[in-house]
Design a protein around this motif. Structure first.
Motif, PDB file in Angstrom:
ATOM      1  N   PRO A 248       0.830  -1.214   0.000  1.00  0.00           N
ATOM      2  CA  PRO A 248       0.000   0.000   0.000  1.00  0.00           C
ATOM      3  C   PRO A 248       0.858   1.256   0.000  1.00  0.00           C
ATOM      4  N   THR A 249       0.295   2.338  -0.501  1.00  0.00           N
ATOM      5  CA  THR A 249       0.971   3.631  -0.504  1.00  0.00           C
ATOM      6  C   THR A 249       0.005   4.693   0.000  1.00  0.00           C
ATOM      7  N   ALA A 250       0.482   5.556   0.868  1.00  0.00           N
ATOM      8  CA  ALA A 250      -0.365   6.625   1.409  1.00  0.00           C
ATOM      9  C   ALA A 250       0.199   7.976   0.994  1.00  0.00           C
ATOM     10  N   LEU A 251      -0.688   8.960   0.928  1.00  0.00           N
ATOM     11  CA  LEU A 251      -0.300  10.319   0.564  1.00  0.00           C
ATOM     12  C   LEU A 251      -0.842  11.292   1.595  1.00  0.00           C
ATOM     13  N   LEU A 304       4.136   8.091   1.159  1.00  0.00           N
ATOM     14  CA  LEU A 304       4.656   7.091   2.089  1.00  0.00           C
ATOM     15  C   LEU A 304       4.482   5.693   1.495  1.00  0.00           C
ATOM     16  N   PRO A 305       5.506   5.135   0.882  1.00  0.00           N
ATOM     17  CA  PRO A 305       5.396   3.774   0.355  1.00  0.00           C
ATOM     18  C   PRO A 305       5.355   2.748   1.478  1.00  0.00           C
ATOM     19  N   ASN A 306       4.660   1.648   1.222  1.00  0.00           N
ATOM     20  CA  ASN A 306       4.529   0.565   2.204  1.00  0.00           C
ATOM     21  C   ASN A 306       4.051   1.097   3.551  1.00  0.00           C
ATOM     22  N   ALA A 307       2.999   1.916   3.497  1.00  0.00           N
ATOM     23  CA  ALA A 307       2.433   2.491   4.716  1.00  0.00           C
ATOM     24  C   ALA A 307       0.918   2.313   4.697  1.00  0.00           C
ATOM     25  N   SER A 308       0.395   1.765   5.761  1.00  0.00           N
ATOM     26  CA  SER A 308      -1.054   1.615   5.887  1.00  0.00           C
ATOM     27  C   SER A 308      -1.690   2.945   6.260  1.00  0.00           C
ATOM     28  N   GLN A 309      -3.017   2.978   6.228  1.00  0.00           N
ATOM     29  CA  GLN A 309      -3.710   4.207   6.618  1.00  0.00           C
ATOM     30  C   GLN A 309      -3.381   4.596   8.064  1.00  0.00           C
ATOM     31  N   SER A 310      -3.309   3.615   8.945  1.00  0.00           N
ATOM     32  CA  SER A 310      -3.071   3.920  10.355  1.00  0.00           C
ATOM     33  C   SER A 310      -1.668   4.495  10.560  1.00  0.00           C
ATOM     34  N   ALA A 345      -5.048   6.996   0.396  1.00  0.00           N
ATOM     35  CA  ALA A 345      -4.239   5.789   0.252  1.00  0.00           C
ATOM     36  C   ALA A 345      -4.677   5.037  -0.987  1.00  0.00           C
ATOM     37  N   THR A 346      -3.779   4.256  -1.538  1.00  0.00           N
ATOM     38  CA  THR A 346      -4.108   3.496  -2.742  1.00  0.00           C
ATOM     39  C   THR A 346      -5.216   2.494  -2.435  1.00  0.00           C
TER      40      THR A 346
END
Length: 411
Positions: A248-251, A304-310, A345-346
């Motif tokens: 996952p990726t987050a922004l 933020l690559p490899n980052a969950s929503q939390s 997030a993706t």
């Protein structure tokens, strides 16, 4: 004129030409001190070789002691030129160490009386400096400069062929004439070292200059973080890699609250201080693999690559809290800045950078509407099914993106 003397004349000529070409390059790029050091090294080498070639025509103090002291100093300066290029500090004692070792050894009569022993010592010192220069270039291999690798090879080849010069020196001291094949090899290697060395040293400097210009074009001059161009280019690659690995990726999208009023009331200098302070806070909270950039004005983004929503929400809250706790001097007034954050997030609907930016921007809009100084997350859709192409489940109709009313406020 003997063939060996011709060899020395060719060597002097090539070294002098090489030094002149490097000196001209330095005159065009005065900030690159390494070019001047390399030019000086070639000139020292030319003088040293000329004195050695004049053996028997001038006093031994010049053709043996001074000549080889200059030659070892030339290699020391060449090594220091590489260190300067790589951004390492100067070591004057080590630059002259070869000459000191040579002169000290020659003070021993038993050593000085044996020409082959002198030639072997000079060869060993020259090899050590050449290999040390190659090692310095190897240490800096993380910098993508194509000319670095062939220059390392040239230095190693030069060090490996230095023993071929011992018979030439022996012939000058009354020994047997050197085999023509050895003489030809020495001439060829000297030509190769001078021509290729000058070309590669010049190329290395040009590549460094081009790389620095490219890197500068990707940085925001005020804050020193990545700019919008860098974010869009690198961000798309990060998302592509994350999709391939199934991560996952987050922004996070940041907007400093009431920034225009700070500029209007306290001046742009205070506003600039506020932007730089926010960057200091943000960059200490994100991970090494995250991409943080200034998109323009008071708006920033962090991918933020490899980052969950939390994980993304926790990082955003840390940045928001720490920034709000800071105080800024504006004349006699102490100011406190706050920031609003939108997070996306993706997922099935947001699988590329443009859609992530749209979703985060709508979440940021809601954060502003609900009172600022808060983090809001865009609504989450089920993930894309394994095996589907990216974007195959996303409609091109912008109305299908999450609206601000679908966002969730956190804390």
């Amino acid at each position: 004129m003997s063939l060996d003397l011709q060899t020395f004349i060719i060597g002097v000529f090539m070294l002098a030409i090489a030094g002149a070409l490097l000196l001209l390059s330095w005159l065009h790029h005065r900030s690159n001190k390494s070019l001047a050091q390399w030019a000086f090294a070639f000139f020292l080498g030319a003088v040293g070789i000329a004195l050695i070639g004049a053996r028997g025509r001038i006093p031994d103090a010049w053709s043996i002691l001074a000549a080889n002291a200059l030659l070892t100093s030339a290699y020391g300066v060449m090594w220091q030129g590489v260190r300067t290029f790589e951004g390492h500090r100067s070591h004057p004692a080590l630059i002259g160490a070869g000459a000191v070792i040579w002169l000290t050894a020659c003070a021993v009569p038993a050593f000085y009386a044996v020409g082959t022993a002198r030639a072997l010592l000079i060869m060993a010192i020259s090899m050590a400096y050449s290999l040390a220069a190659a090692a310095e270039l190897w240490r800096g291999r993380g910098e993508p400069l194509p000319a670095r690798w062939p220059l390392i090879v040239i230095l190693i080849v030069h060090a490996a062929t230095l023993p071929l010069r011992v018979p030439l020196v022996s012939a000058l001291n009354g020994g047997p004439q050197t085999h023509p094949l050895v003489v030809g090899s020495v001439i060829f290697e000297t030509l190769l070292f001078c021509i290729c060395g000058v070309y590669l040293l010049g190329s290395l400097s040009k590549e460094r200059l081009a790389l620095r210009h490219e890197q500068t074009s990707l940085l925001d001059p005020l804050t020193g973080v990545a700019n919008r161009r860098a974010f869009l280019g690198q961000g798309a690659k990060i998302i592509d890699r994350a999709e391939i690995s199934g991560q996952p990726t987050a922004l996070l999208l940041f907007d400093l609250d009431r920034f225009k009023s700070v500029n209007d009331q306290y001046g742009h200098a205070t506003g600039d201080d506020l932007l730089r302070a926010f960057c200091r806070v943000a960059t200490t909270k994100i991970r090494r693999t995250d991409l943080f950039a200034r998109l323009g004005g008071e708006e920033f983004a962090c991918l933020l690559p490899n980052a969950s929503q939390s994980v993304a929400m926790a990082i955003a809250e840390e940045i928001r809290n720490d920034f709000a706790a800071m105080k800024f001097d504006a004349g006699s007034t102490r100011l406190a800045g706050t920031v609003s954050v939108g997070m996306s997030a993706t997922d099935r609907l947001n699988s590329d950078l443009p859609s992530l930016l749209i979703a985060a921007d709508r979440a940021l809009y809601r954060a502003k509407q609900e009172g600022r100084n808060r983090v809001v997350a865009a609504a989450f859709s089920p993930p894309v099914l394994r095996g589907r192409r990216r974007g195959s489940l996303r409609s091109d109709n912008p109305d299908t993106y999450p609206s601000s009313s679908d966002s969730q406020q956190v804390g």
